[in-house]
Design a protein around this motif. Sequence first.
Motif, PDB file in Angstrom:
ATOM      1  N   SER A   1       4.215  14.665   3.486  1.00 23.80           N
ATOM      2  CA  SER A   1       5.171  13.885   2.691  1.00 23.80           C
ATOM      3  C   SER A   1       6.429  13.582   3.468  1.00 23.80           C
ATOM      4  O   SER A   1       7.525  13.624   2.924  1.00 23.80           O
ATOM      5  CB  SER A   1       5.550  14.643   1.416  1.00 23.80           C
ATOM      6  OG  SER A   1       4.420  14.835   0.623  1.00 23.80           O
TER       7      SER A   1
ATOM      8  N   SER B   1       9.476   1.600  -0.989  1.00 23.42           N
ATOM      9  CA  SER B   1       8.631   1.915  -2.148  1.00 23.42           C
ATOM     10  C   SER B   1       8.383   3.413  -2.218  1.00 23.42           C
ATOM     11  O   SER B   1       8.489   4.115  -1.217  1.00 23.42           O
ATOM     12  CB  SER B   1       7.292   1.188  -2.024  1.00 23.42           C
ATOM     13  OG  SER B   1       6.495   1.854  -1.059  1.00 23.42           O
ATOM     14  N   PRO B   2       8.052   3.928  -3.388  1.00 23.77           N
ATOM     15  CA  PRO B   2       7.623   5.330  -3.443  1.00 23.77           C
ATOM     16  C   PRO B   2       6.251   5.430  -2.785  1.00 23.77           C
ATOM     17  O   PRO B   2       5.560   4.425  -2.629  1.00 23.77           O
ATOM     18  CB  PRO B   2       7.529   5.611  -4.944  1.00 23.77           C
ATOM     19  CG  PRO B   2       7.394   4.292  -5.590  1.00 23.77           C
ATOM     20  CD  PRO B   2       8.030   3.276  -4.703  1.00 23.77           C
ATOM     21  N   PRO B   3       5.823   6.637  -2.404  1.00 30.04           N
ATOM     22  CA  PRO B   3       4.522   6.769  -1.732  1.00 30.04           C
ATOM     23  C   PRO B   3       3.374   6.364  -2.667  1.00 30.04           C
ATOM     24  O   PRO B   3       3.425   6.636  -3.856  1.00 30.04           O
ATOM     25  CB  PRO B   3       4.437   8.267  -1.411  1.00 30.04           C
ATOM     26  CG  PRO B   3       5.817   8.778  -1.523  1.00 30.04           C
ATOM     27  CD  PRO B   3       6.524   7.914  -2.496  1.00 30.04           C
ATOM     28  N   TYR B   4       2.387   5.703  -2.121  1.00 30.93           N
ATOM     29  CA  TYR B   4       1.214   5.348  -2.900  1.00 30.93           C
ATOM     30  C   TYR B   4       0.014   5.373  -1.971  1.00 30.93           C
ATOM     31  O   TYR B   4       0.155   5.554  -0.763  1.00 30.93           O
ATOM     32  CB  TYR B   4       1.379   3.987  -3.574  1.00 30.93           C
ATOM     33  CG  TYR B   4       1.419   2.789  -2.638  1.00 30.93           C
ATOM     34  CD1 TYR B   4       2.585   2.465  -1.956  1.00 30.93           C
ATOM     35  CD2 TYR B   4       0.300   1.974  -2.458  1.00 30.93           C
ATOM     36  CE1 TYR B   4       2.630   1.373  -1.109  1.00 30.93           C
ATOM     37  CE2 TYR B   4       0.341   0.882  -1.610  1.00 30.93           C
ATOM     38  CZ  TYR B   4       1.512   0.585  -0.943  1.00 30.93           C
ATOM     39  OH  TYR B   4       1.559  -0.498  -0.092  1.00 30.93           O
ATOM     40  N   SER B   5      -1.183   5.206  -2.552  1.00 32.84           N
ATOM     41  CA  SER B   5      -2.368   5.265  -1.680  1.00 32.84           C
ATOM     42  C   SER B   5      -3.154   3.964  -1.767  1.00 32.84           C
ATOM     43  O   SER B   5      -3.045   3.212  -2.728  1.00 32.84           O
ATOM     44  CB  SER B   5      -3.254   6.446  -2.069  1.00 32.84           C
ATOM     45  OG  SER B   5      -3.582   6.370  -3.426  1.00 32.84           O
TER      46      SER B   5
ATOM     47  N   GLU C   1      -1.176  -3.972   4.149  1.00 35.48           N
ATOM     48  CA  GLU C   1      -2.106  -2.986   3.582  1.00 35.48           C
ATOM     49  C   GLU C   1      -3.466  -3.095   4.252  1.00 35.48           C
ATOM     50  O   GLU C   1      -4.150  -2.088   4.483  1.00 35.48           O
ATOM     51  CB  GLU C   1      -2.232  -3.172   2.068  1.00 35.48           C
ATOM     52  CG  GLU C   1      -1.021  -2.639   1.327  1.00 35.48           C
ATOM     53  CD  GLU C   1      -1.166  -2.727  -0.177  1.00 35.48           C
ATOM     54  OE1 GLU C   1      -2.127  -3.368  -0.650  1.00 35.48           O
ATOM     55  OE2 GLU C   1      -0.318  -2.141  -0.872  1.00 35.48           O
TER      56      GLU C   1
ATOM     57  N   GLN D   1       4.151   4.237   2.539  1.00 37.58           N
ATOM     58  CA  GLN D   1       5.283   3.563   1.898  1.00 37.58           C
ATOM     59  C   GLN D   1       5.436   2.197   2.535  1.00 37.58           C
ATOM     60  O   GLN D   1       5.167   2.026   3.720  1.00 37.58           O
ATOM     61  CB  GLN D   1       6.584   4.327   2.133  1.00 37.58           C
ATOM     62  CG  GLN D   1       6.624   5.702   1.511  1.00 37.58           C
ATOM     63  CD  GLN D   1       7.951   6.391   1.802  1.00 37.58           C
ATOM     64  OE1 GLN D   1       8.246   6.723   2.926  1.00 37.58           O
ATOM     65  NE2 GLN D   1       8.738   6.581   0.764  1.00 37.58           N
TER      66      GLN D   1
ATOM     67  N   ASN E   1      -4.225   9.503   3.055  1.00 40.02           N
ATOM     68  CA  ASN E   1      -4.087   8.207   2.391  1.00 40.02           C
ATOM     69  C   ASN E   1      -2.820   8.187   1.553  1.00 40.02           C
ATOM     70  O   ASN E   1      -2.845   8.369   0.334  1.00 40.02           O
ATOM     71  CB  ASN E   1      -5.324   7.952   1.520  1.00 40.02           C
ATOM     72  CG  ASN E   1      -5.316   6.541   0.951  1.00 40.02           C
ATOM     73  OD1 ASN E   1      -4.392   5.768   1.195  1.00 40.02           O
ATOM     74  ND2 ASN E   1      -6.351   6.214   0.196  1.00 40.02           N
ATOM     75  N   LYS E   2      -1.713   7.977   2.253  1.00 39.01           N
ATOM     76  CA  LYS E   2      -0.424   7.984   1.546  1.00 39.01           C
ATOM     77  C   LYS E   2       0.527   7.174   2.413  1.00 39.01           C
ATOM     78  O   LYS E   2       0.669   7.456   3.609  1.00 39.01           O
ATOM     79  CB  LYS E   2       0.060   9.418   1.435  1.00 39.01           C
ATOM     80  CG  LYS E   2       1.212   9.653   0.513  1.00 39.01           C
ATOM     81  CD  LYS E   2       1.380  11.181   0.361  1.00 39.01           C
ATOM     82  CE  LYS E   2       2.620  11.524  -0.427  1.00 39.01           C
ATOM     83  NZ  LYS E   2       2.889  12.969  -0.360  1.00 39.01           N
TER      84      LYS E   2
ATOM     85  N   LYS F   1      -6.718   1.714  -1.751  1.00 37.23           N
ATOM     86  CA  LYS F   1      -8.090   1.876  -2.254  1.00 37.23           C
ATOM     87  C   LYS F   1      -9.038   1.912  -1.069  1.00 37.23           C
ATOM     88  O   LYS F   1      -8.987   1.039  -0.201  1.00 37.23           O
ATOM     89  CB  LYS F   1      -8.440   0.696  -3.166  1.00 37.23           C
ATOM     90  CG  LYS F   1      -7.792   0.896  -4.514  1.00 37.23           C
ATOM     91  CD  LYS F   1      -8.178  -0.018  -5.638  1.00 37.23           C
ATOM     92  CE  LYS F   1      -9.465  -0.757  -5.534  1.00 37.23           C
ATOM     93  NZ  LYS F   1      -9.384  -1.987  -6.318  1.00 37.23           N
TER      94      LYS F   1
END
Lengths: 198, 278
Positions: free
Chosen positions: A13, A173-177, A143, A161, A158-159, A179
């Motif tokens: 993180s 952006s906040p962390p996201y994953s 992406e 920003q 898989n994380k 697809k």
Amino acid sequence: MGGSYGSTLRYKSVERLKPVGKHSLIGASGEISDFQEIMRYLDDLILSDNMWDDGNSLGPKEVHNYLTRVMYNRRNKFNPLWNSLVLGGVKNGQKYLGTVSMIGVHYEDNHVATGFGNHLARPLLRDEWRENLTFEEGVILLEKCMRVLLYRDRSAVNKLQIAKITEEGVTISPPYSLKTFWNFSAFENPTHGAEGSW
Amino acid sequence: MFRNQYDTDVTTWSPAGRLFQVEYAMEAVKQGSAAIGLRSKSHVVLACVNKSNSELSSHQKKIFKVDDHIGVAISGLTADGRVLSRYMRNECINYFYSYESQLPVGRLVVQLADKAQVCTQRSWKRPYGVGLLVGGLDESGAHLYYNCPSGNYFEYQAFAIGSRSQAAKTYLERKFETFMESSRENLIKDALFALRETLQGEKLTSSTCTIAVVGVGEAFHILDQETVQALINEFEIAGEEAPADEAAAPDQADDSESSATAADQVTPSDPDVAPMDM
């Protein structure tokens, strides 16, 4: 978002995108402790810039050049800051994107990358980048690049920003994953046809 | 100013709270030959009178290019001025090396002022005996500053320093409100007129003055003699034959503004009377 410990992805993180002053954004790859040190240098730089309290401020071009001097001078002393940096920003309507490596190699371009991104992502960007991409189109393109990098990395998580910088300011952006799809039939019995391996 | 027991060194205050050595340094500026600066939104013009020791020698260099976007005109001890110009050039170069962009003139003058202040607070130093008119560009446009031996600095729309500068200041005070929106040509013309005021009836030719310009899209440079003489002729600023010329010549001027100015320009009908004695 990863911070490595040798070949292990130990810290999952770590924020590797940071704003710099009002006009710039820095992204770092490599040794996180060195990046933290760079952030301290930049914070001091921006503070001194603000203390003049006049109408002038350091823009992304100035920050990029300052970092280049720091990285190159450290390299000359055989004590590099082990990072590859990406520096972007907007000031007075002028967009800027540049990169500096740990040995002080620096350049500007419409798209830049660090490490394996140069081999996997840049070709995609060279084909698909256009001057008039919208923000949403840019995110989709990035992406796509990140997905390729994720699939081809033996120790990624898989994380991620995404950050945006405009004349108005920086948003990260906040962390996201992303697809992903792992259900290829070849993955079901990976050693099929290679008797003896596991 | 009379000699007194508190003026021996710069680190002694007088009972009235004055530092006499600093004030004497400012006196040195007043004795130097005149230098004038004016600015508009986009340009700064520096002008100065050329003084030479004798007809045999060349005149002193009083205007220095500091960088493409900054220039300085000095008055007072030229040697001190030269040294400070070298400092300013160095600062601009170093900034460009680190940041690949131009040092904002507002920051340079603060550094200069702080450097001058040091000399007012060390017993083993003396104040710089030179006043500097610094003209330059930064993000917010064109600026003109005056740096004083005391370590003070001020921003100006127009200013004049050195001997007989009061005459120029009087002229500038009348016209300064128009400068911000002035064109480059009119700014230079006003500089030449102001310079003529300090010459006190002497003829203004390109050999008695130096003009320099910096502006948005125009690097700092000193205008060459032919250009200056052509401008003097065009605006009919020579001086001695002024009354006859101005009555006859307005139609030769390119813009109607210069003829209007020529009409209200107060020219001495008697060359022995100083322009400001009206």
